[in-house]
Design a protein around this motif. Structure first.
Motif, short mmCIF file in Angstrom:
data_model
loop_
_atom_site.label_atom_id
_atom_site.label_comp_id
_atom_site.label_asym_id
_atom_site.label_seq_id
_atom_site.Cartn_x
_atom_site.Cartn_y
_atom_site.Cartn_z
N PHE A 1 0.84 -1.20 0.00
CA PHE A 1 0.00 0.00 0.00
C PHE A 1 0.87 1.24 0.00
CE2 PHE A 1 -2.14 3.54 2.04
CZ PHE A 1 -3.41 3.51 1.50
N SER A 2 0.56 2.16 -0.88
CA SER A 2 1.27 3.44 -0.86
C SER A 2 0.38 4.51 -1.47
CB SER A 2 2.58 3.33 -1.65
OG SER A 2 3.25 4.57 -1.58
N THR A 3 0.34 5.64 -0.82
CA THR A 3 -0.45 6.75 -1.37
C THR A 3 0.25 8.06 -1.06
OG1 THR A 3 -2.67 7.73 -1.51
CG2 THR A 3 -1.93 7.07 0.67
N GLU A 4 -0.05 9.06 -1.87
CA GLU A 4 0.51 10.38 -1.61
C GLU A 4 -0.29 11.07 -0.52
OE1 GLU A 4 1.10 13.08 -4.84
OE2 GLU A 4 2.07 11.52 -6.04
N LEU A 5 0.38 11.86 0.27
CA LEU A 5 -0.30 12.63 1.30
C LEU A 5 -0.53 14.05 0.81
CD1 LEU A 5 1.58 11.73 4.59
CD2 LEU A 5 -0.47 10.72 3.60
N GLU A 6 -1.73 14.53 1.05
CA GLU A 6 -1.99 15.93 0.74
C GLU A 6 -1.94 16.72 2.04
OE1 GLU A 6 -5.38 17.03 -1.66
OE2 GLU A 6 -5.09 15.17 -2.83
N VAL A 7 -0.88 17.46 2.21
CA VAL A 7 -0.78 18.32 3.39
C VAL A 7 -0.51 19.73 2.88
CG1 VAL A 7 0.36 18.70 5.61
CG2 VAL A 7 0.26 16.40 4.65
N GLN A 8 -1.23 20.67 3.41
CA GLN A 8 -1.05 22.06 3.01
C GLN A 8 0.42 22.44 3.21
OE1 GLN A 8 -0.53 25.11 4.60
NE2 GLN A 8 -0.95 26.13 2.65
N PRO A 9 1.08 23.02 2.16
CA PRO A 9 2.54 23.20 2.20
C PRO A 9 3.07 23.94 3.43
CG PRO A 9 1.66 23.77 0.04
CD PRO A 9 0.49 23.49 0.90
N PHE A 10 2.38 24.97 3.83
CA PHE A 10 2.91 25.75 4.96
C PHE A 10 2.77 24.96 6.26
CE2 PHE A 10 2.70 29.18 8.19
CZ PHE A 10 3.99 29.63 8.03
N ARG A 11 1.67 24.24 6.40
CA ARG A 11 1.51 23.40 7.59
C ARG A 11 2.60 22.34 7.61
NH1 ARG A 11 -5.05 23.25 8.13
NH2 ARG A 11 -5.05 24.33 10.11
N ARG A 12 2.89 21.79 6.44
CA ARG A 12 3.93 20.77 6.34
C ARG A 12 5.28 21.36 6.77
NH1 ARG A 12 7.18 19.83 1.85
NH2 ARG A 12 8.32 17.86 1.96
N HIS A 13 5.57 22.54 6.26
CA HIS A 13 6.82 23.22 6.57
C HIS A 13 6.95 23.43 8.09
CE1 HIS A 13 10.01 26.22 6.34
NE2 HIS A 13 9.23 27.07 7.01
N CYS A 14 5.87 23.88 8.72
CA CYS A 14 5.91 24.14 10.17
C CYS A 14 6.10 22.86 10.96
CB CYS A 14 4.62 24.82 10.63
SG CYS A 14 4.48 26.51 10.02
N LEU A 15 5.42 21.80 10.52
CA LEU A 15 5.49 20.52 11.24
C LEU A 15 6.88 19.89 11.05
CD1 LEU A 15 3.43 19.13 12.98
CD2 LEU A 15 2.54 17.94 10.98
N LEU A 16 7.41 19.95 9.84
CA LEU A 16 8.74 19.38 9.58
C LEU A 16 9.80 20.06 10.43
CD1 LEU A 16 8.84 18.98 5.67
CD2 LEU A 16 8.98 17.14 7.38
N ASN A 17 9.62 21.34 10.66
CA ASN A 17 10.64 22.09 11.39
C ASN A 17 10.27 22.39 12.84
OD1 ASN A 17 12.64 22.66 9.13
ND2 ASN A 17 10.70 23.33 8.23
N GLY A 18 9.10 21.92 13.24
CA GLY A 18 8.67 22.16 14.62
C GLY A 18 8.58 23.65 14.94
N LEU A 19 8.07 24.43 13.99
CA LEU A 19 8.08 25.89 14.16
C LEU A 19 6.96 26.37 15.07
CD1 LEU A 19 8.80 27.01 10.49
CD2 LEU A 19 10.42 26.79 12.39
N ASP A 20 7.26 27.43 15.78
CA ASP A 20 6.33 28.05 16.71
C ASP A 20 5.55 29.14 15.96
OD1 ASP A 20 5.19 29.49 18.85
OD2 ASP A 20 7.06 30.57 19.22
N ASP A 21 4.24 28.97 15.90
CA ASP A 21 3.38 29.92 15.18
C ASP A 21 3.56 31.35 15.65
OD1 ASP A 21 2.15 28.07 13.62
OD2 ASP A 21 0.28 28.00 14.76
N ILE A 22 3.66 31.51 16.95
CA ILE A 22 3.71 32.89 17.48
C ILE A 22 4.97 33.59 16.98
CG2 ILE A 22 3.80 34.30 19.58
CD1 ILE A 22 2.13 32.15 20.99
N GLY A 23 6.07 32.85 17.01
CA GLY A 23 7.33 33.41 16.50
C GLY A 23 7.21 33.81 15.04
N LEU A 24 6.54 32.95 14.25
CA LEU A 24 6.38 33.25 12.82
C LEU A 24 5.52 34.49 12.60
CD1 LEU A 24 5.76 29.65 11.44
CD2 LEU A 24 7.74 31.12 11.01
N THR A 25 4.46 34.59 13.39
CA THR A 25 3.58 35.76 13.23
C THR A 25 4.32 37.04 13.62
OG1 THR A 25 1.60 34.44 13.61
CG2 THR A 25 1.40 36.79 14.01
N PHE A 26 5.16 36.95 14.63
CA PHE A 26 5.89 38.15 15.06
C PHE A 26 6.86 38.67 13.98
CE2 PHE A 26 4.94 37.67 19.78
CZ PHE A 26 4.20 38.84 19.82
#
Lengths: 470, 195
Positions: free
Chosen positions: B156-181
């Motif tokens: 079994f294999s399928t592509e994942l659809e993840v919104q690019p920016f959410r993916r970027h934040c999750l891959l890097n463990g980014l803090d939303d508040i820091g990004l907004t600032f």
């Protein structure tokens, strides 16, 4: 507010456009938040997050707080017996003091459920963006604002930045044409709509309620409708502001000082002629009868003159399984006439139906009747102001003479975080918003209804068709 | 926030639609003022019998579910209350990936704030995974957020659809508040224009 662009826009689109701080292709937009409401259950970790990161609250005057979920509804002069609840309520008080946030504490005459006090004090206004760590924030959309529930991480984000990262939802118009039949209420209408579109039919959408019926609803009825938008999965629910909205707000404590100028701005908000929604559904008010939920989500609902369905009444396998599980939990076989269901408890209150008009509706039914011997019934006003108003009108006496327990303001048995809860197996007619398993107490069985239907059920000891109530 | 790059884990199937956050973490556990320690209360009312002992019939209590970190669920998972205690409890219990045909909006969003990956697949794909989980003892899935794939070792294999920016934040463990600032000047400008 910015000048309107050329193409016709919906109410949602106008509020969205007016609050964009920054947007980039493929990313969440940074949306400015005009008002954040805070309560004790979903805020402690957010304040702690600020402290750990050495951050401050950016605009403390744009946040108000009150304790509602956990608070006892018995005598407020007595100490809170549940020490963990007390700690959470104390923590909110301390956090508000530390960060300079206006807090309506337990003994404040304006304390109450956040979604009742926001509108009642005039904080909630048309065109605003409003958030709260509570899914029923959709209530405030009744004023033509964009209002929705958020998680605790987002509460922290709003406290720190006064903004929120948001993907733009799609828009869904739910239009109800014609007139509601006698004794059919706003609560019946929203339960009916959720039954029609199902509990996830609104997922990904911001709903705008339109049509003749909606125009004719009072503000409090509109709040009941918008409140339950989340029960259809919608991000938010909203109703365009009109004279009913402005008249409700005029003279309230925190409305703009130049009220007429504000009204002039607010009149720009309703959807333009020719504006389109991503999806539109139309319903006929005449099709709506008083509603009673039979299952364990708000979409599992039938008319009071109907019967509890059986799994065989559903088409797909997942729905059949859901129905079978719901019947089992609810102690039902399927096929019972709704009016045969006997009740043990009745709860009148909550952010859905704990306002003065709701209490008037229930009192009018209860007047001159007695609560059935088999039923224990309570009325919990949505706020201190609602309680005071009800007492000034003598509604408390009507309820007490009928045998209802008259309580202090709070969320109470809507979610049973305080001592007000069902015992296992007890069946309850409730004016609240969720009939999930265990919502009102482990093993408790909740049927959602309107205030009038709840009051009549208290008198009869079973559900009755309010259209037959004498 | 904890980063998410790739995760392989044991799958536990929960064949129920409309699982609400009141079930995921019942109200009596929302009184804590900490963010941690909710895992032991996960699905409490389903997981425990009246005497407080584990309910042997509950999906997560079965011996074969021990150590599961991938939750396979049905439609509208996480509906109801906005309580972030729900993802906190799932994460604290050990879940990193949740698969369902649809998620409730607030819950879905809350998962990303806590280093968990909610994956939406078609009803057919979810049915297929339920089938595979029943068929193969110790069934595992790998969610690779870098490659955007979901796969098993049985083809079994399928592509994942993840919104690019959410993916970027999750891959890097980014803090939303820091990004907004990073856009604080724009917030100030907005406030000045709307004062």
């Amino acid at each position: 507010m910015t000048a309107s662009t050329d193409s016709p826009r919906t109410l949602f689109q106008k509020i969205w456009d007016n609050h964009i701080v920054h947007s980039e292709e493929g990313r969440q937009s940074i949306l400015y938040v005009d008002l954040q409401l805070v309560h004790e259950v979903t805020s402690a970790q957010a304040f702690e997050g600020l402290r750990l990161a050495g951050r401050r609250v950016r605009r403390a005057e744009r946040t108000i707080a009150t304790a509602d979920h956990n608070v006892p509804t018995s005598d407020r002069s007595l100490p809170i017996l549940d020490q963990i609840s007390k700690q959470q309520i104390d923590t909110l008080r301390d956090n508000c003091k530390e960060f300079g946030i206006k807090h309506y504490d337990l003994n404040d005459p304006n304390q109450g459920i956040v979604h009742v006090i926001g509108p009642e004090l005039g904080y909630t206004q048309p065109g605003m963006t409003i958030v709260c760590g509570d899914s029923h924030t959709s209530t405030h959309g009744a004023f033509g604002s964009l209002a929705f529930g958020i998680g605790t991480s987002e509460v922290e984000h709003v406290l720190a930045t006064q903004t929120l990262l948001q993907f733009k939802p799609k828009t869904l118009e739910l239009r109800v044409d014609g007139e509601l039949r006698p004794h059919v209420t706003a609560k019946d209408m929203i339960l009916y709509l959720i039954g029609q579109i199902t509990t996830d039919g609104g997922t990904g959408y911001c709903v705008e309620y339109t049509g003749e019926v909606v125009r004719g609803l009072s503000m409090e009825n509109r709040m009941t409708v918008c409140n339950m938008s989340i029960e259809a999965g919608a991000r938010a629910g909203m109703i365009a502001p009109d004279e009913t909205t402005y008249e409700y707000l005029r003279g309230r404590q925190f409305v703009p000082q130049d009220f007429d100028a504000a009204v002039k701005r607010w009149k720009q908000l309703p959807s333009d002629a020719g504006a389109t929604y991503d999806k539109s559904l139309t319903f006929a008010a005449a099709d709506i009868a008083p509603q009673v939920t039979w299952g364990t989500n708000p979409g599992l609902v039938v008319s009071v003159d109907g019967k509890v369905p059986t799994p065989g009444d559903f088409e797909d396998a997942t729905e059949q399984k859901t129905a079978a599980g719901a019947l089992d939990y609810m102690g039902l076989q399927g096929g019972e006439p709704i009016t045969d269901l006997k009740l043990d408890r009745v709860f009148i209150g909550s952010c859905t139906n704990g306002r003065i008009e709701d209490l008037r509706e229930a009192a009018a039914v209860a007047k001159g009747h007695k609560v059935s011997d088999r039923v224990s019934a309570m009325v919990v006003p949505g706020s201190g102001q609602v309680k005071q108003q009800a007492e000034a009108e003598g509604l408390d006496s009507i309820f007490k003479e009928a045998g209802f327990d008259w309580r202090e303001a709070g969320c109470s048995m809507c979610l049973a975080m305080n001592p007000d809860k069902l015992e296992p197996g007890e069946r309850c007619a409730s004016t609240s918003n969720r009939n999930f398993e265990g919502r009102q107490g482990k093993g408790g069985r909740t049927h959602l209804v309107s205030p009038a239907m709840a009051a009549a059920a208290a008198g009869a000891g079973h559900f009755v068709d309010i259209r037959d109530w004498k | 926030m904890k980063a998410f790059t790739t995760h392989t884990g044991l799958v536990v199937a929960m064949d129920r639609a409309n699982v609400d956050t009141d079930q995921i973490i019942p109200k009596q556990f929302l009184k804590r003022i900490e963010r941690t320690g909710f895992g032991e209360f996960l699905f409490w009312d389903w997981a425990k019998l009246d005497d407080g002992s584990p309910n042997p019939d509950f999906e997560l209590n079965k011996p074969e579910a021990t150590g599961a970190s991938v939750l396979l669920a049905r439609r509208n998972f996480g509906c109801g209350s906005s309580r972030e205690h729900a993802p906190w409890a799932l994460e604290d219990f050990g879940f990193r990936v949740i698969l369902a045909p649809s998620f409730a909006d607030i819950f879905y969003n809350n998962c990303f704030k806590n280093g968990m990956l909610p994956i939406q697949l078609s009803e057919e794909q979810i049915d297929e995974l339920f089938h595979r989980a029943a068929q193969h003892a110790g069934y595992e899935l790998t969610a690779d957020l870098e490659a955007c794939t979901l796969s098993d070792t049985h083809g079994f294999s399928t592509e994942l659809e993840v919104q690019p920016f959410r993916r970027h934040c999750l891959l890097n463990g980014l803090d939303d508040i820091g990004l907004t600032f990073e856009h604080e000047d724009k917030i100030s400008a907005y406030e000045a224009a709307h004062a």
